[in-house]
Enzyme design. Structure first.
Site: not given
Length: 430
Positions: A57, A60-61, A137
């Site tokens: 993740h 991906e950022h 997040e």
């Protein structure tokens, strides 16, 4: 007067393979003025060990912070200047990069996603900032009951396995990532043999193949990806007392994976239990007893394992009684009336066909099918499998779900709701 001949089914999306292993799916849709492109890697958080939890993740950022010759701002401005949108998503078993654009935007979309996958900059200053963003997040998910309750249930269901860890990771695990280690992780995660380039909508097959060869055909073999251990349903209880207006319950039972012959039986059971306002749980728990405002059932599947889940929100004082009602409805799922099964089949097929009216959904679905089954599946082929499910198949699935005598349950809310976990277990298993 003779009946009209049935319309022939449109052919399924066509599959091709480049020399380096990248697979390409083309699904042209006559009459559309837009195209959807999904570049999907068949790897995600499931291949992470605990020390690298959340790296997929985080990566991906990070690729959006600059890739190829484009800065972070250049990436989005280039796509939006042609009327397009770009996004990405990380799951347990897949990572997806998506572009929606006017038909003429396919070439740019392919070039940009190729840069994201193959040539991200991964600079130290960007990584430090993005770790802070992901930490926020993670904190937001912990503060949001609708997110936290599912995370707690997942932890209970697959304790000790990557499927039991949050896709976001932890602040400690993402803190270990460096530009160099993320680059090595990218090499394994987005390897060409795990990649599917899928386009649907206003797309010409020869044009798509030419772009895929240009942008992805020169990818060298990636590093060996860590093997994902076989998943096993562990089960257990997670209870957190929190000052909330409502109690939240999630119940998970062990079920089958997406490639199992009983997959559609599982989907139909979830539909009958809690798939709509006519479902058993909605009618019994909400309409008849007034115990819950929100209640539904769902099936979550991975390649080799799955769960049958129930979510409910209720007053804390009603949580234990609601848990017993849910247990009773679960116990009765092997006995299905013909009208119930027919309704569930109609709802499941309608949802499938409605989703196929979106070019992006078609591109994503085709990529997922290629990764799981080795080919895209036609809608009529899937509909036929749904129609073939018989009551005996639902009974067999019920036996498989209850045989382990195991459940994962999470309760989040006022202290008075916490005994619902024991009440459910006693009601279900005695």
């Amino acid at each position: 007067m003779s009946a009209p001949s049935p319309k022939p089914e449109l052919p399924a999306a066509r599959l091709h393979r480049l020399a380096n292993g990248v697979r390409v799916v083309c699904d042209p849709l006559p009459g559309l003025q837009t195209v959807a492109l999904s570049v999907v890697a068949g790897r995600g958080a499931r291949i992470e060990d605990e020390g690298r939890s959340g790296w997929s993740h985080l990566l991906e950022h990070m690729v959006f912070k600059g890739a190829g010759a484009r800065s972070a701002r250049d990436i989005v401005e280039a796509i939006e200047a042609e009327g397009g949108q770009i996004n990405a998503a990380t799951g347990y078993e897949r990572t997806s990069f998506q572009v929606r654009a006017l038909a003429d935007g396919l070439e740019l979309g392919s070039a940009v996603t190729a840069d994201l996958v193959q040539r991200p900059r991964l600079e130290g200053d960007d990584l430090r900032r993005e770790k802070q963003v992901v930490a926020q997040e993670i904190a937001e998910a912990a503060d949001t009951p609708d997110d936290l309750i599912f995370e707690l249930a997942q932890q209970a269901a697959f304790a000790g396995h990557p499927l039991g860890r949050p896709i976001l990771g932890t602040t400690a695990s993402i803190g270990r990532a460096t530009p160099e280690s993320l680059s090595a992780w990218r090499d394994a995660l987005y390897a060409p043999e795990a990649l599917v380039v899928s386009a649907a909508g206003a797309v010409d097959e020869d044009r798509l193949l030419g772009l895929a060869e240009r942008d992805f055909g020169a990818m060298a073999p990636g590093a060996a990806a860590p093997a994902s251990p076989p998943a096993a349903f562990a089960g257990g209880l997670r209870r957190i007392a929190k000052s909330l207006e409502q109690a939240n319950l999630v119940i998970l039972l062990p079920a089958v994976g997406a490639s199992d012959p009983d997959y559609f039986a599982l989907r139909l059971v979830a539909e009958i239990l809690g798939g709509g306002m006519a479902s058993r749980l909605f009618q019994e728990a909400r309409e008849k007893r007034g115990l819950a405002y929100a209640i539904d059932a769902y099936a979550e599947t991975y390649a080799d394992v799955g769960v049958l889940g129930v979510f409910a929100g209720c007053a804390a004082a009603d949580a234990a009684e609601l848990a017993r009602v849910i247990a009773a409805e679960l116990q009765g799922m092997a006995q299905v009336r013909a009208p119930e099964l027919a309704r569930a089949k109609a709802q499941l097929k309608a949802a499938m066909f409605m989703s196929r009216e979106s070019a992006l959904a078609r591109a994503e679905q085709a990529a997922a099918q290629v990764l799981l089954f080795g080919r895209p599946l036609g809608p009529q082929e899937i509909a036929d499998q749904v129609d073939a499910v018989a009551p005996a198949d639902l009974a067999r699935l019920a036996d498989r779900v209850f045989a382990p005598r195991c459940v994962a349950m999470a309760v989040l809310g006022p202290k008075a709701a916490l005994p619902a976990a024991e009440a459910f277990q006693r009601a279900l298993f005695g």
